[in-house]
Scaffold this motif. Sequence first.
Motif, short mmCIF file in Angstrom:
data_model
loop_
_atom_site.label_atom_id
_atom_site.label_comp_id
_atom_site.label_asym_id
_atom_site.label_seq_id
_atom_site.Cartn_x
_atom_site.Cartn_y
_atom_site.Cartn_z
N THR A 45 -4.83 2.00 -0.72
CA THR A 45 -5.41 2.66 0.45
C THR A 45 -6.92 2.50 0.46
OG1 THR A 45 -3.60 4.24 0.59
CG2 THR A 45 -5.67 4.87 1.64
N ASP A 167 -1.00 1.03 6.60
CA ASP A 167 -0.83 1.66 5.29
C ASP A 167 0.58 2.20 5.17
OD1 ASP A 167 -1.23 2.64 2.79
OD2 ASP A 167 -2.84 4.04 3.33
N GLU A 168 1.42 1.49 4.44
CA GLU A 168 2.83 1.86 4.27
C GLU A 168 3.47 2.25 5.60
OE1 GLU A 168 3.93 3.79 0.76
OE2 GLU A 168 1.95 3.61 -0.19
N GLU B 403 -1.77 10.46 1.90
CA GLU B 403 -0.52 11.07 2.33
C GLU B 403 -0.67 12.59 2.37
OE1 GLU B 403 1.24 8.48 -0.71
OE2 GLU B 403 -0.42 7.67 0.46
MG LIG Z 1 -2.13 5.02 -0.48
#
Ligand SMILES: [Mg+2]
Lengths: 221, 404
Positions: A45, A167-168, B403
Amino acid sequence: MINITDVTRIYDGPRGQVKGLDRISISIEKGSFVTVTGGSGSGKTTLLVTLGGLLRPTTGSVEVDGRQLYSLKKNQLARYRNRKIGFVLQTFNLIPYLNALENVMIPMIFAPENGNGGRRPRAESLLERMGLGERSMHLPRELSIGQQQRVAIARALANDPDMILADEPTGNLDPALAMEILEILRKLNEDEGKTIIMVTHSPMAAAFGTHRLDLRNGRLI
Amino acid sequence: MKLNTIIWKELFLRKSQLVSALLAVTLGIAVIVGIQTVAVVSENAVKIKMENLGANILVLPQAASVDDYYAADIDAPTFPEEYVERILNSALNGVDNLSPKLTRRIDAGSSNVILTGILPSEELAAKPYWSISGLSGKDTGHVHTGPSGIDPKYLDPRLQRTAIETLNRDDVLVGKVAAERLNLTKGGTLTLRDHVFNVSGILPETGTVDDNRVFAHLHTVQGILGIGSQISCIEIMGCCSAISDGLLGNLRNILPDTRITTIGQIVSTQIETNRLMEQISLIFLVIILIVGAISIGNFMWANVEERRREIGAMIAIGATQSVIYRLFMTKALVLGAVGGFLGYIIGTAGAMILGPRLAGLAVEPMAVYLFFAVLIAVLISLTGSFIPTFRASRLEPSFIMQEV
Ligand SMILES: [Mg+2]
Ligand SMILES: Nc1ncnc2c1ncn2[C@@H]1O[C@H](COP(=O)(O)OP(=O)(O)O)[C@@H](O)[C@H]1O
């Protein structure tokens, strides 16, 4: 063309300093599809946001089309992100109280030189392309996660950027939906020549790339 | 779509939070607008009274309150009616006219009325020792336009205290407002404490507490109230120079256990009240500036906190700092304007409802205060929102990639 030279990013964490990236150098050709893999905390990231003009490296240079990205002023960086880059995130980050169409139009608002008139038809056609023509008036929570991710991709394409940073993007999706998203990204790369840099955990997704980067502890391996 | 669409849609997301954020500002503005609106009217009223009624004298019982000249006799303690004759017998210089009154709030079926007993001037005049001056005023039916016709001193005709020449024992004259409230017309009847009165006339509107009064014959009123030969005040029209020539002192000598005031004295307490109101509203202004700004600032801070992801996403997508400022400052501007507007409406409505009841003044909305209310509320809101907005504009967008 992007050149990253000797980039290090150090975070001041609660338990001392952490190296997010450790002396990384990469060149990315226009039109390539780069996949970035690596374990959790390996710096994927950090690499992506550094490329996207969101995070100034501690040392090293990030050069885009011959210009030093981080010598730009704050507003110029915002402009760069707005016109040249489309972000697609694992958690979509759609604005909850705006419908799909409005979410897609947000980046257009920040590019006022394109005028107000063309925003709506362009957003409609982008949603159409993502197979969401019928859903344009729905709020994010009224959409499935696969649909939400496609809205996010439509939003990333709003100002027709050169590069998509993902990102993913399939991290929260089941394999069938993931496949759908990956196909969309591949088409954007092959048909429109957009540079795509995609962080992923999954080997299946990684196989879509034309180039692969593997990170461990902030270093390329 | 424009940036304003985003602001607008977000604004209506959490309405209850919005209301509580606005509460302090709205109520604060309402109080100030209310006080100021009443103060302006009250000041004007004072000015007119000063100019026009400088020569009026009120004889009241010692214990009476004199906050308001027009309402001083209502439910006041009493003194003997015989005092009227004492004044008449003394043949004081400068007494043009006098009028004894007994006033009580009484029940009239569905609502209260202010019942005022008066002696019609012909009965006073019939008394042998009463030297009549100016009682031959122009006849306008039931109501006389003042003791000496239309007195040129009265610049504002609403402030003329009218003298009533004839009034039968069973007649009442009803003020405009009271008539509307009780649904009375000329020629109808009104029953008060089992006594049936004929409505012999409706008095023209004066804009004072008199509009709410029902006038009947003094002796009838004394009868139905069971208050022997008592009265609650004597109103004296004195000639201007006579007051300074010692009329007040002479009256005090004749009537030692009463309270004798001139309109001027009452007005000066009213001026003090006005000054006090002004100070209160200044203090209030400072308080709401602080409390309002803190309250809105607090709301905006919470708003920025819960929108961190959204703001981060917008910055990532290309929102500049000025866009973030516009996002939150426009919201603050709308909040301030709405708060100021509502405050103006509530304050004005409050003044219009309470003004006549508390101060006996007919209050009119002051349109200029709308401008000031909105201006002040907007300034408060913008000030309170500045720090949260500054914080929002400085958010590091990279955190949104992490996240949840
Ligand atoms: Mg990440
Ligand atoms: N804002 C931050 N503050 C402190 N440490 C951070 C921050 N962001 C990332 N890190 C650390 O930097 C390293 C790389 O993080 P990241 O780039 O998010 O990895 P990945 O995306 O591969 O999981 C990790 O050790 C992480 O804990």
